[in-house]
Design an enzyme around this catalytic site. Structure first.
Site, PDB file in Angstrom:
ATOM      1  N   LYS A  84      -9.413   5.554  -7.963  1.00 29.85           N
ATOM      2  CA  LYS A  84      -9.014   6.615  -8.890  1.00 29.85           C
ATOM      3  C   LYS A  84      -8.245   6.074 -10.096  1.00 29.85           C
ATOM      4  CE  LYS A  84      -8.991  10.228  -5.419  1.00 29.85           C
ATOM      5  NZ  LYS A  84      -9.808   9.463  -4.494  1.00 29.85           N
TER       6      LYS A  84
ATOM      7  N   ILE B 281      -2.544  -2.825  -3.036  1.00 28.20           N
ATOM      8  CA  ILE B 281      -3.708  -2.078  -2.600  1.00 28.20           C
ATOM      9  C   ILE B 281      -3.759  -0.841  -3.480  1.00 28.20           C
ATOM     10  CG2 ILE B 281      -4.907  -0.997  -0.668  1.00 28.20           C
ATOM     11  CD1 ILE B 281      -4.190  -3.984  -0.203  1.00 28.20           C
ATOM     12  N   SER B 282      -4.689  -0.835  -4.422  1.00 24.96           N
ATOM     13  CA  SER B 282      -4.788   0.264  -5.364  1.00 24.96           C
ATOM     14  C   SER B 282      -5.927   1.195  -4.949  1.00 24.96           C
ATOM     15  CB  SER B 282      -4.990  -0.279  -6.783  1.00 24.96           C
ATOM     16  OG  SER B 282      -4.819   0.755  -7.742  1.00 24.96           O
TER      17      SER B 282
ATOM     18  N   ALA C 111       0.828  -1.201   0.000  1.00 24.68           N
ATOM     19  CA  ALA C 111       0.000   0.000   0.000  1.00 24.68           C
ATOM     20  C   ALA C 111       0.864   1.254   0.000  1.00 24.68           C
ATOM     21  CB  ALA C 111      -0.920   0.004   1.227  1.00 24.68           C
TER      22      ALA C 111
ATOM     23  N   ASN D 256     -12.037   5.560  -1.397  1.00 24.49           N
ATOM     24  CA  ASN D 256     -12.111   6.343  -0.167  1.00 24.49           C
ATOM     25  C   ASN D 256     -13.038   7.542  -0.316  1.00 24.49           C
ATOM     26  OD1 ASN D 256     -10.529   7.804  -1.882  1.00 24.49           O
ATOM     27  ND2 ASN D 256      -8.900   8.212  -0.424  1.00 24.49           N
ATOM     28  N   VAL D 257     -13.692   7.642  -1.458  1.00 25.13           N
ATOM     29  CA  VAL D 257     -14.632   8.731  -1.680  1.00 25.13           C
ATOM     30  C   VAL D 257     -15.970   8.109  -2.055  1.00 25.13           C
ATOM     31  CG1 VAL D 257     -15.163  10.782  -3.045  1.00 25.13           C
ATOM     32  CG2 VAL D 257     -12.788  10.241  -2.488  1.00 25.13           C
TER      33      VAL D 257
ATOM     34  N   SER E  89     -17.592   7.732  -5.765  1.00 26.89           N
ATOM     35  CA  SER E  89     -16.589   7.987  -6.792  1.00 26.89           C
ATOM     36  C   SER E  89     -16.591   6.871  -7.823  1.00 26.89           C
ATOM     37  CB  SER E  89     -15.204   8.137  -6.167  1.00 26.89           C
ATOM     38  OG  SER E  89     -14.822   6.940  -5.558  1.00 26.89           O
ATOM     39  N   SER E  90     -16.013   7.154  -8.969  1.00 33.32           N
ATOM     40  CA  SER E  90     -15.956   6.193 -10.070  1.00 33.32           C
ATOM     41  C   SER E  90     -15.266   4.911  -9.628  1.00 33.32           C
ATOM     42  CB  SER E  90     -15.193   6.820 -11.241  1.00 33.32           C
ATOM     43  OG  SER E  90     -15.034   5.888 -12.271  1.00 33.32           O
TER      44      SER E  90
ATOM     45  N   LYS F  21      -1.155   5.093 -10.353  1.00 30.38           N
ATOM     46  CA  LYS F  21      -1.679   3.879  -9.722  1.00 30.38           C
ATOM     47  C   LYS F  21      -2.133   2.881 -10.784  1.00 30.38           C
ATOM     48  CE  LYS F  21      -2.325   3.195  -5.874  1.00 30.38           C
ATOM     49  NZ  LYS F  21      -1.517   2.355  -4.989  1.00 30.38           N
TER      50      LYS F  21
END
Length: 133
Positions: A73, A69-70, A27, A112-113, A116-117, A85
């Site tokens: 985004k 861990i990507s 990560a 984390n959003v 989000s996409s 990434k």
């Protein structure tokens, strides 16, 4: 104490051997978009080339599993952080396909959003709207 970075393949190899590492959860990346926008080469170096160096060191030192861990985004990157990434993911996919590979490479994306996409939360919301199906 020796200081180094994830992009130092020799140092990563020493760590894997010394501690007899079996599984790597990788990560180590710059994830803050404004930071990487302000330092695009540093972000690319750390996120992409650091991942490559750590993954190759894992393979060379018989680590059983390497899990990247990507980030969500990386799905359709709109900035250098997401693109770096995504490139890291592509590097791992390439290593996984090499013949004679003993290390199992895989990746997981975390969002984390909310909304989000590529975020799994959006999929869960749709599933709940359909009554759990």
């Amino acid at each position: 104490m020796v200081l180094g970075s994830v992009a130092d393949k020799a140092l990563m190899g020493q760590v894997f051997r010394k501690f007899e590492v079996n599984v790597v959860y990788h990560a180590a990346a710059y994830k803050h978009v404004p930071l990487v926008k302000a330092n695009p080469f540093g972000g690319l170096y750390n996120n992409t080339f650091g991942t490559k160096a750590a993954a190759i060191a894992a393979a060379e030192n018989n680590v059983e599993r390497f899990i990247l861990i990507s980030t969500d985004k990386a799905v359709r990157p709109t900035n250098i952080m997401g693109a770096s990434k995504r490139l890291a993911e592509l590097v791992l996919q390439d290593l996984a396909q090499q013949k004679g590979q003993n290390t199992f490479f895989s990746m997981v994306r975390f969002g984390n959003v909310l909304g989000s996409s590529g975020s799994v939360v959006v999929l869960f919301e749709k599933q709940i709207e359909r009554g759990g199906r």
